[in-house]
Design a protein around this motif. Structure first.
Motif: not given
Length: 1205
Positions: A272, A291, A325, A329, A331, A347
């Motif tokens: 991202g 992303a 979200y 973010f 991950h 992401l």
């Protein structure tokens, strides 16, 4: 995107089909543009063409396509691209050679040794990215200070290492020159323990660059983290993709004057963040395209909706991406794309096979959407190119798509509009199948209109897309109804309201640029630089100063890199992460402490410990849409008009309930994993969770562990018969006895009967079965190779009330777990704490299942839910009957009898005999194991439940497509197992080997009777190593059997197991062994028109005294070939003593080993299929039937891990 006034800022998302351009123009206004990503007749590069068109339109002067564009008016270009993803999916990257430590040439081929699809006998697996392998003579090991050890060196991690063999650069030079002569210019260098000692890779890399290789990817630089397999895959992907990306970047530069020298050009990375184009690499580029969309909705919807958590819903033509979200973010730091596992921050974007192009099927009474896709060509039926019926066609038939809104680009000449007539015609063929089933099936009902059929498929597609969203929310403790649904992508608008309503969400947000939100996200993204290094320090106060020093050094690297790009220090912020794992485990979490400020008892960087603990939009009835001041669309989702769902079978609701039942079992599993503490359950995910009807019949079982498939049903039904009216609300039962449906004693099953107001008997049951690391017995791990009675294998529970009246019976269960210690030569449980904690976790998982089924009953009513539990079982029954009829019809057409048989043997000579009689008219069969050998004095006896599990597994493989796995699979089948045989032994017989070995032979016999494929290795190759202070257990891959149309896969687990193997670097760092070899056993697969897969050779060098135990099969009888194919090679267990003596250990033994001894395991190959003299078509290996979509994300990774046990 900031920059000088009067200049353009471009954000370009180059997707697989379309390229979107978002431009901030001088004066502040915005221009957007969408064009085809591939149109070679008109332009060479879509992003360049998009920029040219906007510059031309804004400047009012023509800009010829054949001249480089003037960059004086361009301040910046930001780009996301699917170039890397497409190259990975289509295997169109650079020619690569792998350089790996000698003894590990096939390490990346074997990988984790787990197969992708449990039930696909062809074992399709993506091929490796490298073209050739060179083994490098070098070796580094962890230093343990044994007598005669060399001088230790200190690695980057702080660990001490021993260089046992320096790199032989002289011998390598000639081999590298040979690669160059064959046209290979890109290398991946992957050496053991290079994450800690990079010097050997650096020496090899320097030599390669000296010789003229254009790209060299060192695994120690690509991803300096322990675990050579994912690090090796990452380095290979980098070597495979980076040259492709560099060529694309160079071509892009040539479209501009000065090759963009004075323009800031940034590319979106998978995490991202943005990176300069010169440092944009292949391993960081795989999610470059999607992303941007996550960044886009995070920067828009989340802010507009006042910080309410957001679910991103990006529905495209082939698949749908969902993500979450909630202020930061989410991950993942290790994930797979197109069969390649990458260790790189990405992401958490979860892709499911339900897009506008997903195909529609009606199979055995069930509406099915995907995973097959129509693709861009021929596309859906409405594209006028003869394509299949899809979700897009269903939406067109329902009037949810307006043909007038689409350009005339369809048909062979690409000049016609969408065709509603083609959609109706294609859907009518499916509707005919549906109505034939409804009028002639087991529960006659009124036929459905074409529109009702179309709506049914849309509802099933919606439910398929809800499942991963529930996994991202409910299964992680989040309430989905508390989220906003951010809808973008070409097809999402037709489904967003229904998705939101099904999940209880009350708001859908559609940005005004939703059709190009990924491009907008690029414009709003941050520029990111990442630095990392390996570290083996414990997280403890005495190491905090060292951790702070190392984190500060990494922070300085990142700041310097960003300042070099022109960013002032005041605009730069940093975030520190630690990759933490509990001591003795391999389950790591990448932890950020930015929400947990530093304390007096933490590093200065933070308290990591605390952190550880434009489209067609359908507004459905009951929903209200408004256009906001900024031009976005906000939909308030109202309650759905009440509709009555009766208990009578409805194929549409059957498909929806199928998804809901499976989702319940899946979420039970997530709770169990999160709350358990043992390695077996939390890391290896060796458990199953299931839902059962009021009669104890299995309704849904997820995930699918083959050896658990039928066994849990037997356990639940035994408890119903045993306890009957003695079951009370608040009771939870515990059982593991083989005669009560158990598989082997370490598998403890926790069963909760569920009562409902007004009902005197349980209305359904939930259960969870988990493998406990130790429950006592004669050896640690409760898996003795030489047990002769059940008592020697650990604690036994027949019908035990673990919870009574809502009270956990800790004292009683503790006494039972310690009871084996009263038997001479045995011990009670050696890990009571883990036992009790995991049992509580199983109880909690069951409670989650009860809650979710309760919600389902609240929505539909008890009678409807129970009815559909029965309907889903009947659907599985129908699918198996269809398969049996098809098999019988095929034999009858060839003049063959409707009875088939097969026989195979255990290594002690015990026969496993099977005779199958097919009843063609009923679609039923009798599976008669009469003539099977008697119970044995040993532990190869298999409880009846094991045979039923093997049978369900085989039936599912023979059906050849996804079906509900429940008790209905066995309804068309009568199973005859002689009492007192090895397949139905006496209650006190030892059974631990039956679970892991005899189960494999039962599968070989069943598949052999049906002629489905040749025998696979037929063994799990159980290896146990232990002494007073450590214990280790593994199962090892072998060869898969060949079949009609495929070569057997080499180096993979087959049939009743799918266990992942410990990474060599983890194994060497945690246990006193050195892995000398782990490679394919070339030539061990049987010859045939289609050859069997090869087994593996695995050598372990012992560094201290220990007890080695092996429990293996196929050391006497070879895995059979079929239809003229030759058998695979037998397995072989050798012990090479330090003095050079070689000893054949046989198939089952325990033997003391000493420093310098080597255990050499040769696993069996798979059988061949067809006459070797009959020429076969040229196949590279097993057929490559990868899904038409790149399934990925944490939900996918969890399912892969769960199926790999």
């Amino acid at each position: 995107m900031g920059g000088p006034e009067g200049r353009f800022h471009f954000a370009v998302d180059r997707g697989g089909t379309f390229t979107d351009v978002f431009a901030q123009c001088p004066g502040g206004h915005v221009r957007v543009l969408k064009l085809l990503s591939e149109d070679p007749a008109n332009y060479a590069d879509a992003p360049t063409e998009g920029i040219r068109r906007i510059l031309e339109q804004e400047g009012g002067m023509p800009l010829p396509r054949d001249r480089p564009l003037d960059t004086s008016r361009i301040a910046s270009i930001r780009m996301g691209t699917t170039v890397a993803t497409n190259a990975l999916l289509e295997r169109r990257g650079e020619r690569v050679a792998l350089l790996v430590t000698r003894g590990f040439r096939d390490l990346l081929h074997v990988g984790t040794q787990a197969r992708e699809d449990l039930f696909d006998l062809a074992v399709p697996m993506p091929e490796v990215l490298y073209e050739e392998v060179l083994e490098v003579d070098e070796r580094v090991v962890l230093y343990r200070g044994e007598p005669g050890a060399g001088t230790p060196v200190k690695g980057r991690t702080g660990d001490l290492l021993e260089v046992q063999q320096p790199v032989d650069l002289g011998g390598l030079r000639g081999k590298l020159e040979g690669l160059l002569s064959r046209g290979i210019r890109s290398l991946a260098v992957v050496l053991m323990h290079s994450y800690a000692w990079a010097q050997h890779e650096q020496q090899v890399g320097a030599l390669a660059q000296e010789l003229g290789f254009t790209h060299v990817s060192l695994s120690s630089e690509a991803m300096p983290m322990v675990r050579i397999v994912p690090r090796g895959h990452t380095a290979c992907a980098d070597a495979y993709l980076t040259p492709t990306i560099q060529r694309y970047v160079e071509g892009f530069r040539r479209g501009f004057q000065g090759q963009l020298k004075d323009v800031q050009v940034l590319f979106m990375r998978s995490d991202g963040g943005l990176a300069p184009m010169d440092s944009f690499s292949g391993s960081r580029a795989v999610l470059s395209g999607p992303a941007g969309g996550v960044v886009g909705y995070a920067a828009t919807t989340y802010r507009v909706e006042g910080g309410q958590p957001v679910i991103g819903f990006d529905m495209g033509g082939t698949s749908t991406d969902v993500s979450r979200y909630a202020g930061e973010f989410e991950h993942v730091f290790e994930a797979s794309t197109a069969g390649v596992t990458l260790q790189a921050p990405q992401l958490d974007i979860n892709t499911v096979a339900a897009g506008g192009g997903s195909r529609l099927f009606f199979r055995s009474g069930l509406f099915v959407v995907g995973p097959e896709s129509a693709g861009a060509h021929p596309g859906p039926a409405c594209y006028r190119k003869g394509g299949p019926v899809t979700v897009t066609d269903a939406n067109l038939v329902l009037g949810r798509l307006l043909p007038a809104s689409f350009p005339c680009i369809f048909g062979p000449g690409e000049d016609q509009p969408l065709s509603p007539e083609a959609s109706r015609k294609a859907l009518e063929a499916v509707a005919t199948e549906v109505n034939s089933f409804l009028t002639n099936g087991p529960c006659p009902a009124s036929p459905l209109s074409l529109e009702e059929v179309a709506m049914g498929f849309v509802r099933v597609a919606n439910e398929a897309m809800c499942r991963p969203i529930r996994a991202l929310t409910q299964a992680r403790g989040h309430d989905p109804s508390a989220h906003v649904l951010a809808c973008f992508g070409g097809a999402g608008g037709q489904h967003a309201c229904a998705i939101a309503r099904a999940l209880g969400m009350d708001t859908v947000h559609i940005h005004r640029h939703s059709g190009l939100l990924s491009a907008l996200g690029l414009a709003l993204a941050d520029v990111v630089h990442e630095a990392q290094e390996p570290c083996s320090l414990p997280y403890a106060p005495e190491t905090f100063a060292q951790l702070d020093q190392r984190l500060s050094r990494l922070e300085e690297q990142c700041v310097d890199a960003l300042r070099a790009q022109g960013f002032p220090r005041s605009h730069i912020s940093t975030e520190s992460f630690l990759h933490l794992r509990y001591q003795g485990t391999d389950c790591a979490l990448m932890v950020s402490a930015h929400l947990h400020p530093a304390t007096a008892r933490s590093p200065r960087a933070g308290d990591f410990g605390a952190a550880f603990v434009e489209s067609t939009i359908l507004v459905e009835p009951g929903c209200q849409a408004e256009v906001t001041e900024t031009g976005d669309i906000r939909i308030s989702v109202g309650a759905e008009a009440p509709s009555t769902v009766g208990a009578q079978l409805d194929p549409i609701h059957l498909s929806i309930f199928s998804h809901r039942f499976m989702s319940i079992a899946e979420q039970m599993g997530r709770i169990l994993q999160r709350t358990a503490i043992s390695t077996n359950i939390k890391e290896r995910l060796d458990f199953s969770c299931a839902l059962f009807g009021p009669d104890g019949g299995l309704v849904s079982n997820a995930p699918h562990i083959p050896v658990h498939l039928g066994a849990m049903q037997e356990t639940v039904q035994f408890q119903i018969q045993q306890l009957g009216a003695d079951l009370r609300p608040g009771d939870v039962l515990l059982s593991n006895h083989p005669s009560a449906g158990g598989s082997h004693l370490p598998d403890l099953t926790v069963i909760t009967p569920v009562f409902w107001p007004g009902q005197t008997r349980p209305v359904f049951y939930v259960a969870s079965r988990g493998h406990h690391a130790d429950i006592g017995g004669i050896t640690p791990g409760s898996m003795p190779p030489h047990s002769t009675t059940l008592q020697q294998e650990g604690a036994v529970f027949l019908s035990f009330k673990l919870v009574q009246g809502g009270v956990f019976q800790e004292e009683a269960v503790t006494e039972a777990l310690r009871a084996p210690g009263k038997i001479p030569g045995c011990s009670g449980t050696r890990n009571l704490h883990d036992n009790l904690s995991d049992l509580r976790a199983q109880v909690a998982a069951n409670q989650k299942g009860i809650q979710l089924v309760g919600e389902l009953i609240g929505q539909y009513g008890l009678d409807v839910v129970q009815a559909y539990m029965g309907h889903i079982q009947a659907n599985a029954e129908l699918a198996v009957r269809d398969m049996l009829r098809a098999f019988g019809t095929s034999r009858q057409a060839r003049g063959l009898p409707l009875e088939v048989s097969a026989e195979d043997h255990m290594d002690d000579g015990s026969p496993i005999r099977l005779r199958v009689q097919i009843n063609l008219s009923q679609g039923s069969a009798v599976f008669d194991f009469s003539g099977t050998g008697p119970e044995v004095f040993g532990n190869l006896n298999a409880p009846r439940a094991i045979t039923l599990s093997a049978l369900i597994y085989c039936l599912r493989c023979l059906v050849g497509r996804d079906i509900p796995l429940n008790q209905g699979c066995l309804a068309p089948v009568r199973v005859v197992i002689p009492r007192g045989s090895i397949l139905d032994p006496s209650p006190e017989a030892a059974v631990v080997g039956g679970n892991v070995l005899t189960s494999q032979r039962v599968v070989d016999v069943i598949l052999g009777a049906f002629g489905a494929c040749a025998a696979s290795q037929g063994c799990m190759n159980n290896v146990t190593l232990g002494n007073a202070h450590m214990g280790y257990y593994e199962t090892v891959a072998g060869g898969a059997g060949a079949g009609p149309g495929w070569h057997g896969r080499s180096g993979v687990h087959s049939h009743m197991t799918n266990t992942r193997i410990t990474d060599p670097e983890i194994l060497e760092s945690r246990y006193p062994v050195i892995v000398r070899r782990f490679e394919l056993r070339l030539g061990s697969g049987g010859l045939g028109r289609f050859r069997g897969g090869d087994g593996v050779v695995r050598e372990l060098l012992f560094r201290e005294e220990a007890l080695l135990s092996v429990l293996t099969e196929r050391r006497a009888f070879r895995p059979y070939g079929l239809h003229g194919g030759e058998p695979g090679a037998r397995g072989l267990n050798l012990l090479i003593r330090k003095d050079g003596r070689t000893v054949n250990l046989g198939g089952k033994t325990s033997v003391p080993v000493y420093p310098g001894d080597v255990f050499c395991l040769h696993t069996p190959g798979g059988g061949g299929y067809g006459d070797p003299d009959d020429p076969a078509p040229q196949l590279p290996g097993s057929p490559q039937q990868s899904p038409a979509f790149p399934e990925r994300g944490s939900v996918y990774e969890y399912r892969r891990a769960q199926e790999a046990v």
